[in-house]
Design a protein around this motif. Structure first.
Motif, PDB file in Angstrom:
ATOM      1  N   VAL A   1       0.863  -1.177   0.000  1.00  0.00           N
ATOM      2  CA  VAL A   1       0.000   0.000   0.000  1.00  0.00           C
ATOM      3  C   VAL A   1       0.900   1.228   0.000  1.00  0.00           C
ATOM      4  O   VAL A   1       1.767   1.367   0.872  1.00  0.00           O
ATOM      5  CB  VAL A   1      -0.930   0.011   1.229  1.00  0.00           C
ATOM      6  N   ALA A   2       0.714   2.115  -0.951  1.00  0.00           N
ATOM      7  CA  ALA A   2       1.592   3.280  -1.079  1.00  0.00           C
ATOM      8  C   ALA A   2       0.785   4.512  -1.449  1.00  0.00           C
ATOM      9  O   ALA A   2      -0.331   4.418  -1.977  1.00  0.00           O
ATOM     10  CB  ALA A   2       2.666   3.016  -2.129  1.00  0.00           C
ATOM     11  N   THR A   3       1.392   5.669  -1.171  1.00  0.00           N
ATOM     12  CA  THR A   3       0.782   6.938  -1.575  1.00  0.00           C
ATOM     13  C   THR A   3       1.567   7.589  -2.699  1.00  0.00           C
ATOM     14  O   THR A   3       1.247   8.700  -3.114  1.00  0.00           O
ATOM     15  CB  THR A   3       0.695   7.899  -0.382  1.00  0.00           C
ATOM     16  N   VAL A   4       2.608   6.919  -3.174  1.00  0.00           N
ATOM     17  CA  VAL A   4       3.386   7.393  -4.323  1.00  0.00           C
ATOM     18  C   VAL A   4       3.501   6.247  -5.319  1.00  0.00           C
ATOM     19  O   VAL A   4       3.378   5.073  -4.950  1.00  0.00           O
ATOM     20  CB  VAL A   4       4.793   7.867  -3.895  1.00  0.00           C
ATOM     21  N   GLU A   5       3.732   6.580  -6.559  1.00  0.00           N
ATOM     22  CA  GLU A   5       3.888   5.537  -7.575  1.00  0.00           C
ATOM     23  C   GLU A   5       5.229   4.840  -7.384  1.00  0.00           C
ATOM     24  O   GLU A   5       6.275   5.482  -7.189  1.00  0.00           O
ATOM     25  CB  GLU A   5       3.806   6.145  -8.973  1.00  0.00           C
ATOM     26  N   LEU A   6       5.225   3.515  -7.416  1.00  0.00           N
ATOM     27  CA  LEU A   6       6.435   2.726  -7.221  1.00  0.00           C
ATOM     28  C   LEU A   6       7.014   2.329  -8.569  1.00  0.00           C
ATOM     29  O   LEU A   6       6.302   1.812  -9.439  1.00  0.00           O
ATOM     30  CB  LEU A   6       6.127   1.471  -6.388  1.00  0.00           C
ATOM     31  N   VAL A   7       8.312   2.570  -8.738  1.00  0.00           N
ATOM     32  CA  VAL A   7       9.023   2.224  -9.963  1.00  0.00           C
ATOM     33  C   VAL A   7      10.257   1.430  -9.583  1.00  0.00           C
ATOM     34  O   VAL A   7      11.044   1.858  -8.730  1.00  0.00           O
ATOM     35  CB  VAL A   7       9.430   3.479 -10.762  1.00  0.00           C
TER      36      VAL A   7
END
Length: 665
Positions: free
Chosen positions: A463-469
């Motif tokens: 679960v994240a609030t930023v896009e994961l790359v």
């Protein structure tokens, strides 16, 4: 009452301590252990006083019971401070009593007090016996402590001592603007206590007890200041065990209690002088206390906002205390009315500040209602969820999971296994695995940097609030390794496509002889848990030869709502190692078809068991021998206390009957 002050003075000062800021505000952060220690401190000192002065066996029993209860709270640091204060007070009382009772008698009584303390530790054996084995894995105490900086990481800035009178100077809760990382308590002592402290400088300073508690207050205040004063380095070096703690500010409750006791002694001195109608000295004392009013009024007039309100509030209650003391001194009004008015002033003064720490919230059905993220995850039945820490400068993460990587336990409310949490897996192995450091017990920099560790920990949803790359070399591997499965306007949920099952057979086992080599192995850039498992094995102990290559089989976990009991049904075409991605820790036992076998540290933080080919039932149970030994010690010590107290009570009754018969004859 044990230090010979009038009952109404004891009642007023007891009320002042009950509502003092430190004791009251500990409620806010759920620090029940600190409250227990702070509120049992007077009873511990009472038992020591009566035991040393009278030698009555029941007081030694009461001391053992009180300290045992204190230790069962298991707020070890606060209990440690209580024992330090008790030792100093016991020595003080022993010296004062020795001239009357004789040195040998006092030595025996002090020895009995020490035996009572030993018995108290026995009563708390259910805590301390298991704990003694856990210390080696504790992230707070590994290798004898984590250094001076860690031990002073929650020190009280000396400037905040002004909070005894005006906590608004540095702010309270959301308005706090001090140097600490965060602060959920107040040191406010109230006008009644501080007025009497100043008066005591003229009326009670000759009293040895007043000077003792002044010294204890000074000692505890420097203790609370911790790393902000070089004197704490001396404490750190010479006081045993202090290096294992990290929050010197906890000791401030000793300051609060000492000040209240000094106020009681000062008021008793005033009562004695009132009996002799020494108006000159009381006039000088009241004049001295005028400084308490003058300074706050000056600062209040020069300040603004909440600071001005704090100074003016303190000045107003100081004036009320002084006025009531003057009425009592001059015999104006009914003494009981004055006493009641003082009690009301004390409670009102302290509760104006303390009420800020009394907060009502919605019931759990509303406060912990499932949001859309929790509802979605429940439908997916994940193995383990990780709330990704919000990068610095991007604001707060999901449910307040900020830069430090510490989130709430909200998702676990819905039976979702979660990596981290308010206080996650506090074993040093896990913290090393996740990326802890000497500066922080809890950190997730390894999990952020290495997807292999997320895979090894069976984290299949993020679960994240930023896009994961995910970039490896020049390749963007995001699509291959992560799939975005849910999004709203604030939160993204990813599925980790390479996460290992919670229980699985490993194809290849790499044996290493040390813990350090195991950690280095899992941190290697090319290591992947799907390819091999790194297992720590003592070379002196035999380890069976296992074939290398794919294992045809399965490992199925039964429903395991009981966290101390896990059952896995396995089938395999050859002998192989079963990996369970649950924490490796002492106390876990395993049996294959009822036959006990050994658990190995697998991939540094998890469990590995060698399982023969075929179909088997592997049963894990958490049955730490130290817990059962601790229970036995606690029960045995409690039995000794009951027998001793019963015998002492029977002896006391027998003596009372003898006295009555003698009087009759």
């Amino acid at each position: 009452r044990a230090i010979s002050v009038r009952w109404w003075i004891a009642a007023l000062c007891g009320l002042a301590y009950e509502f003092t800021g430190v004791t009251l505000s500990f409620v806010y952060a759920g620090h029940d252990g600190r409250i227990i220690a702070a509120t049992l401190l007077p009873l511990v000192l009472l038992c020591i006083t009566r035991a040393v002065e009278s030698g009555a066996p029941l007081w030694f029993a009461a001391l053992a019971a009180t300290v045992g209860t204190l230790l069962l709270s298991f707020q070890i640091q606060a209990a440690y401070y209580v024992l330090l204060a008790g030792a100093a007070w016991g020595l003080f009382v022993a010296i004062r009593t020795a001239s009357r009772a004789g040195a040998r008698v006092i030595e025996r009584r002090v020895g009995m007090c020490l035996l009572a303390i030993v018995l108290a530790f026995g009563i708390a054996g259910v805590n301390f016996v298991p704990f003694s084995g856990y210390i080696a894995e504790s992230p707070r105490a590994n290798a004898g402590g984590r250094g001076y900086d860690f031990a002073t990481s929650f020190s009280m800035p000396p400037a905040e001592t002004i909070g005894l009178a005006v906590p608004e100077w540095h702010g309270v809760l959301d308005s706090y603007k001090g140097l600490s990382k965060f602060k959920y308590h107040t040191e406010y002592a109230g006008a009644f206590v501080l007025v009497l402290i100043v008066m005591g400088l003229r009326t009670a300073w000759r009293d040895a007890r007043w000077r003792f508690f002044a010294g204890l207050a000074a000692f505890a205040l420097v203790m609370a200041w911790g790393g902000y004063t070089p004197v704490y380095r001396l404490y750190y070096r010479i006081i045993p065990g202090l290096s294992r703690f990290r929050a010197p500010s906890i000791g401030f409750f000793l300051v609060a209690f000492s000040l209240v006791t000094m106020a009681a002694i000062a008021m008793e001195a005033l009562a004695e002088k009132r009996a002799r109608v020494d108006t000159r000295k009381i006039g000088l004392s009241l004049l001295s206390v005028g400084l308490i009013l003058g300074i706050p009024l000056v600062f209040g007039a020069a300040s603004s906002g909440s600071r001005a309100e704090g100074f003016l509030r303190f000045a107003a209650f100081s004036a009320a205390v002084l006025g009531l003391l003057w009425m009592w001194w001059r015999g104006l009004g009914n003494p009981r009315v004055v006493f009641g008015a003082l009690a009301l002033v004390i409670v009102a003064d302290l509760c104006i500040v303390g009420r800020r720490f009394m907060e009502t919230v919605d019931p759990p059905s509303e406060l912990l209602a499932a949001d859309d993220v929790a509802s979605f995850l429940q439908q997916q039945h994940p193995t383990r969820v990780w709330v990704y820490p919000a990068p610095a400068g991007t604001g707060s993460g999901y449910l307040g999971n900020g830069t430090f990587g510490v989130s709430t336990d909200y998702l676990m409310h819905f039976k979702l296994r979660q990596v981290g949490g308010e206080h996650g897996n506090q074993l040093q192995r896990w913290n090393d695995f996740a990326g802890g450091s000497a500066e922080r017990m809890i950190d997730f920099n390894h999990l952020v940097a290495r997807g292999s560790l997320l895979n090894a920990a069976s984290v299949d949803y993020i679960v994240a609030t930023v896009e994961l790359v995910i970039v490896r070399g020049s390749q963007n591997e995001t699509t291959d390794r992560l799939t975005r499965v849910y999004a709203n306007d604030k939160v993204l949920v990813y599925r980790n496509n390479r996460a290992m099952p919670r229980a699985y057979f490993t194809n290849v086992v790499h044996l290493v002889p040390t813990r350090e080599m195991a950690l280095a192995g899992i941190l290697a850039e090319l290591w992947q848990p799907a390819d091999s498992t790194i297992v720590e094995v003592d070379r002196s102990a035999p380890f069976p030869e296992l074939a290398r290559g794919p294992v045809a089989g399965s490992a199925t976990i039964e429903a395991d709502d009981d966290p101390d009991h896990i059952v896995i049904h396995t089938t395999s075409d050859r002998d192989a190692m079963l990996v369970l991605t649950e924490a490796y820790a002492s106390g876990w036992q395993v049996a294959i078809d009822g036959v006990p076998t050994r658990i190995y540290p697998a991939n540094y933080a998890f469990r590995g068991v060698n399982v023969p080919k075929g179909a088997h039932t592997v049963r894990f149970e958490f049955r730490p021998p130290a817990v059962y030994a601790g229970v036995k010690l606690s029960l045995a010590s409690l039995g000794v206390l009951i027998i001793f107290a019963g015998a002492a009570l029977a002896r006391r009754r027998s003596q009372l009957r003898t006295f009555h018969v003698s009087d009759t004859l």
